[in-house]
Design a protein around this motif. Structure first.
Motif, PDB file in Angstrom:
ATOM      1  N   LEU A  82      -3.473   9.215   4.963  1.00 19.62           N
ATOM      2  CA  LEU A  82      -4.186   8.120   4.309  1.00 19.62           C
ATOM      3  C   LEU A  82      -5.414   7.682   5.086  1.00 19.62           C
ATOM      4  O   LEU A  82      -6.311   7.060   4.530  1.00 19.62           O
ATOM      5  N   GLY A  83      -5.466   7.989   6.374  1.00 22.02           N
ATOM      6  CA  GLY A  83      -6.666   7.711   7.154  1.00 22.02           C
ATOM      7  C   GLY A  83      -6.900   6.229   7.405  1.00 22.02           C
ATOM      8  O   GLY A  83      -6.006   5.395   7.280  1.00 22.02           O
ATOM      9  N   GLU A  84      -8.154   5.907   7.718  1.00 24.22           N
ATOM     10  CA  GLU A  84      -8.503   4.552   8.135  1.00 24.22           C
ATOM     11  C   GLU A  84      -9.230   3.749   7.067  1.00 24.22           C
ATOM     12  O   GLU A  84      -9.617   2.607   7.313  1.00 24.22           O
ATOM     13  N   GLU A  85      -9.437   4.311   5.895  1.00 20.11           N
ATOM     14  CA  GLU A  85     -10.082   3.562   4.824  1.00 20.11           C
ATOM     15  C   GLU A  85      -9.187   2.400   4.394  1.00 20.11           C
ATOM     16  O   GLU A  85      -7.963   2.543   4.287  1.00 20.11           O
ATOM     17  N   THR A  86      -9.801   1.256   4.149  1.00 16.18           N
ATOM     18  CA  THR A  86      -9.044   0.087   3.706  1.00 16.18           C
ATOM     19  C   THR A  86      -8.612   0.263   2.256  1.00 16.18           C
ATOM     20  O   THR A  86      -9.402   0.655   1.398  1.00 16.18           O
TER      21      THR A  86
END
Length: 404
Positions: free
Chosen positions: A247-251
């Motif tokens: 999912l990574g670091e994107e909000t």
């Protein structure tokens, strides 16, 4: 043919190690230190392969390979990545198109030779590959159809994502093996029958997960009047510690529920902030009292998450012919990996690996996309799949009642 968790883990580690070998070769040639972020084995509809690449322009190299394993593999660089690599290898080379292409081919040839050799060493048999073919295309078009596109509508894909420190750029390695030889290799590696899953049941379940997504999309359409489409449906396998990296670091903003039944687990309905804001305002045709995500937005997103969850879980329960209950949706608004990390940790108390079920919905009327992630209990998922009757696996697009 059957596949078990151990064989999936073996081949996932093979692909991950191959990506590390390729990355080490890049560092040796250019001095660019990179890290293999995550490697997944994914079972996906062939038409959906590469959908995560979006619409950007990608360059890279493509190889065919044959021998103990046959198929195609692609080294894909994000836009702007090759200039830095070429400059590191040959200062001034990026200004000359012919020289830049030649450099990319040379780099790709050395990197991917290491990747393929790792598979050959493990299998104890030769695998030959063609010279690299330079490619430059948009989005998923950068990937080949696969070696047996006419024979199978689902395909196993090995995908590694590589990033290097200090730069928001990277590249991907996609391996698309011929379906039957890959399935046979996985079956040969299967150990105990206690955790084995017939491959055709994974395929059927993947198709039926799409039906659950269609059900959720229909619920959204009935609630909002906005025509909503179900898109990608895929089952990925990865070590439990790699799940948050997906999912990574994107909000993101959305909802999380815990579901119980056969199987149990967690279900997430997630929007990027822009999509969440847009769909909330489409559902509530009233003037918002502030900019950004307000309590009104969040209330609408929570209700929408409940509608999507109910549609997805009900469709899933119908296919499995099981009763599946879920908790009320809990609103989440944080970095993607921060949202999913505690859920993965909870599952990690009793399993080392995870099956990640990923579906997407979108609409042309409102600028939004939603992703549905299911993280089922691994052992309970195997039990649920074992209960499926799939004597006519080639007719899984027929009416559900005719198959299960």
């Amino acid at each position: 043919m059957q596949v078990d968790v151990q064989s999936l883990d073996t081949f996932n580690q093979l692909a991950h190690s191959g990506a590390q070998e390729a990355t080490a070769a890049l560092a040796q040639m250019t001095g660019i230190e990179a890290t293999v972020e995550v490697t997944h084995i994914t079972l996906i509809d062939r038409a959906d392969v590469g959908g995560e690449l979006g619409t950007g322009t990608f360059t890279g190299v493509q190889f065919d390979f044959e021998g103990a394993l046959s198929g195609e593999t692609v080294l894909v660089f994000e836009e702007g990545s090759t200039d830095q690599i070429v400059e590191a290898l040959m200062p001034g080379g990026s200004a000359d198109e012919s020289m830049a292409r030649s450099s990319v081919e040379e780099i790709g040839n050395i990197m991917m030779s290491g990747f393929i050799d790792g598979w050959a060493d493990y299998l104890g048999a030769g695998i030959d590959h063609t010279p690299p073919t330079y490619i430059e295309r948009d989005g998923a078009n950068v990937l080949p159809e696969g070696p047996d596109a006419a024979d199978n509508d689902q395909v196993f894909v090995f995908r590694s994502e590589i990033r290097w420190a200090g730069a928001d750029i990277g590249f991907y390695i996609y391996m698309l093996p011929a379906y039957d030889p890959m399935a046979e290799l996985m079956a040969d590696q299967a150990g105990s029958e206690d955790d084995a899953i017939p491959i055709e049941k994974l395929e059927a379940f993947n198709r039926m997960t799409r039906e659950g997504t269609k059900n959720a999309a229909s619920n959204v359409e009935m609630m909002s009047g906005i025509e909503t489409e179900a898109e990608v449906s895929q089952i990925s396998f990865a070590p439990i510690e790699d799940v948050p990296k997906a999912l990574g670091e994107e909000t993101v903003v959305g909802t999380v529920v815990e579901f119980t039944g056969a199987p149990s687990g967690y279900l997430l309905v997630l929007f990027d902030e822009r999509s969440g804001k847009n769909v909330a305002e489409a559902l509530m045709p009233v003037e918002m009292d502030a900019d950004g995500l307000t309590d009104q937005h969040k209330s609408a997103i929570e209700e929408l998450g409940n509608i999507i969850t109910s549609g997805f879980v009900d469709g899933w329960a119908n296919v499995l012919q099981q009763s599946i209950e879920h908790t009320p949706p809990r609103l989440v608004h944080d970095m993607g990996k921060a949202v999913i990390d505690p859920l993965a940790a909870q599952l990690g108390q009793h399993q080392r690996h995870a099956f990640i079920i990923d579906s997407r919905m979108r609409t042309d009327e409102v600028d939004f996309e939603s992703e549905i992630y299911a993280l089922p209990n691994e052992a309970e998922l195997r039990e649920a799949l074992d209960a499926l009757a799939v004597e006519r696996a080639d007719q899984t697009e027929a009416d559900v009642e005719e198959i299960f």
